[in-house]
Write a protein that holds these residues in place. Structure first.
Motif, PDB file in Angstrom:
ATOM      1  N   VAL A 133       0.834  -1.203   0.000  1.00 15.48           N
ATOM      2  CA  VAL A 133       0.000   0.000   0.000  1.00 15.48           C
ATOM      3  C   VAL A 133       0.869   1.253   0.000  1.00 15.48           C
ATOM      4  O   VAL A 133       0.613   2.227  -0.718  1.00 15.48           O
ATOM      5  N   THR A 134       1.952   1.204   0.828  1.00 14.98           N
ATOM      6  CA  THR A 134       2.849   2.366   0.910  1.00 14.98           C
ATOM      7  C   THR A 134       3.553   2.600  -0.414  1.00 14.98           C
ATOM      8  O   THR A 134       3.733   3.746  -0.854  1.00 14.98           O
ATOM      9  N   LYS A 136       2.400   1.794  -3.356  1.00 11.88           N
ATOM     10  CA  LYS A 136       1.399   2.366  -4.264  1.00 11.88           C
ATOM     11  C   LYS A 136       1.192   3.851  -3.956  1.00 11.88           C
ATOM     12  O   LYS A 136       1.129   4.694  -4.867  1.00 11.88           O
ATOM     13  N   ASP A 137       1.081   4.158  -2.630  1.00 15.00           N
ATOM     14  CA  ASP A 137       0.927   5.570  -2.255  1.00 15.00           C
ATOM     15  C   ASP A 137       2.147   6.379  -2.688  1.00 15.00           C
ATOM     16  O   ASP A 137       2.015   7.531  -3.125  1.00 15.00           O
ATOM     17  N   ASP A 140       1.890   7.023  -6.317  1.00 17.06           N
ATOM     18  CA  ASP A 140       0.893   8.073  -6.545  1.00 17.06           C
ATOM     19  C   ASP A 140       1.447   9.441  -6.164  1.00 17.06           C
ATOM     20  O   ASP A 140       1.244  10.433  -6.881  1.00 17.06           O
ATOM     21  N   LEU A 141       2.160   9.482  -5.008  1.00 14.38           N
ATOM     22  CA  LEU A 141       2.732  10.755  -4.571  1.00 14.38           C
ATOM     23  C   LEU A 141       3.815  11.244  -5.528  1.00 14.38           C
ATOM     24  O   LEU A 141       3.929  12.449  -5.789  1.00 14.38           O
TER      25      LEU A 141
END
Length: 279
Positions: A133-134, A136-137, A140-141
């Protein structure tokens, strides 16, 4: 005769009834004796069956008793053997008790390690899930960061372009406004000087000419008309000057608001915009 007749009939009837009664009693006794004989036969048959049944049961019980006795003897022998085996097992248990205790301690320790391993495994799975998840984040960031950098570069370029245009416009407006204000002030000063000069000339003319009051009143009215006209011209010029001042100040306020919206401090201009006080 009638009495004898009826006595004879009565005697005949009694004899007939007595004969019928004896016949019926005889039939009843025969049926009773037949039933008794039948019951006796049935009872004897049932008694024989019961006797044979209980004789069979007794024989079976005797055979079962003898068999049970044999089994009891076998069980006693087995009991002796089992007692011996029990003693051997007890001795083996005594010998194996200490290794068993050690093994149980090892099993308990291994169970604790297994529990810790399961817990660590669960933590690892949760950490891997959070890592995905991190990541992916993070992607995205990073993408948002690139987009924001591009937007920031574009906004910065627009800001620089707007700053240059605004600085140029401010300079031009200040130059135009200053020049126009200077012209208006010079024109106003000239008019005031001209007015003073005309008033002096008028006083001199009145003193030299020594005009009568009616002529002096006429000249005064004309002079007042001229002065009113000049005053109206001065007021119009002052109104135009106030409008120019207000437009200049409004443009400065709009410029400051745009700079604040783009996050540019006013100190970065390198000069202080001139704001004119309204008359």
């Amino acid at each position: 005769e009638m009495d004898a007749k009826y006595n004879r009939k009565l005697q005949a009837l009694r004899e007939e009834l007595d004969l019928r009664r004896k016949t019926e009693i005889h039939e009843l006794e025969e049926r009773k004796n037949a039933q008794i004989s039948e019951l006796l036969e049935k009872h004897e048959g049932a008694f024989g069956d019961i006797k044979n049944y209980y004789n069979d049961i007794t024989a079976k019980n005797l055979s079962v008793i003898s068999l049970l006795k044999e089994q009891v003897e076998d069980l006693k022998k087995k009991e002796v053997v089992l007692e011996k085996e029990k003693a051997d097992v007890v001795a083996q248990n005594k010998e194996l008790r200490e290794p068993l205790q050690q093994t149980q301690e090892q099993v308990a320790e291994l169970q604790k390690k297994l529990a810790r391993y399961d817990k660590d495994k669960e933590i690892l799975m949760n950490t891997q899930a959070r890592l995905k998840v991190t990541q992916k984040d993070l992607k995205d960031l990073q993408w948002e960061h690139e987009v924001l950098e591009q937007r920031f570069s574009k906004v910065q370029a627009e800001r620089d372009e707007l700053y240059q245009k605004f600085t140029k416009a401010i300079n031009e407006v200040q130059q135009k406004t200053g020049f126009k204000n200077l012209l208006l002030e010079r024109k106003l000063q000239g008019l005031l000087s001209l007015l003073e000069q005309k008033e002096v000339e008028l006083s001199e003319v009145i003193a030299v000419a020594k005009l009568d009051p009616s002529s002096l009143s006429l000249v005064s009215h004309k002079l007042e008309d001229v002065l009113n006209s000049k005053n109206d011209t001065i007021q119009n010029l002052q109104l135009q000057l106030a409008r120019v001042y207000k437009a200049h100040n409004d443009m400065l306020q709009t410029f400051e608001a745009k700079l604040t919206a783009f996050g540019i401090p006013l100190d970065n201009l390198g000069f202080q915009p001139l704001a004119f006080p309204l008359p």
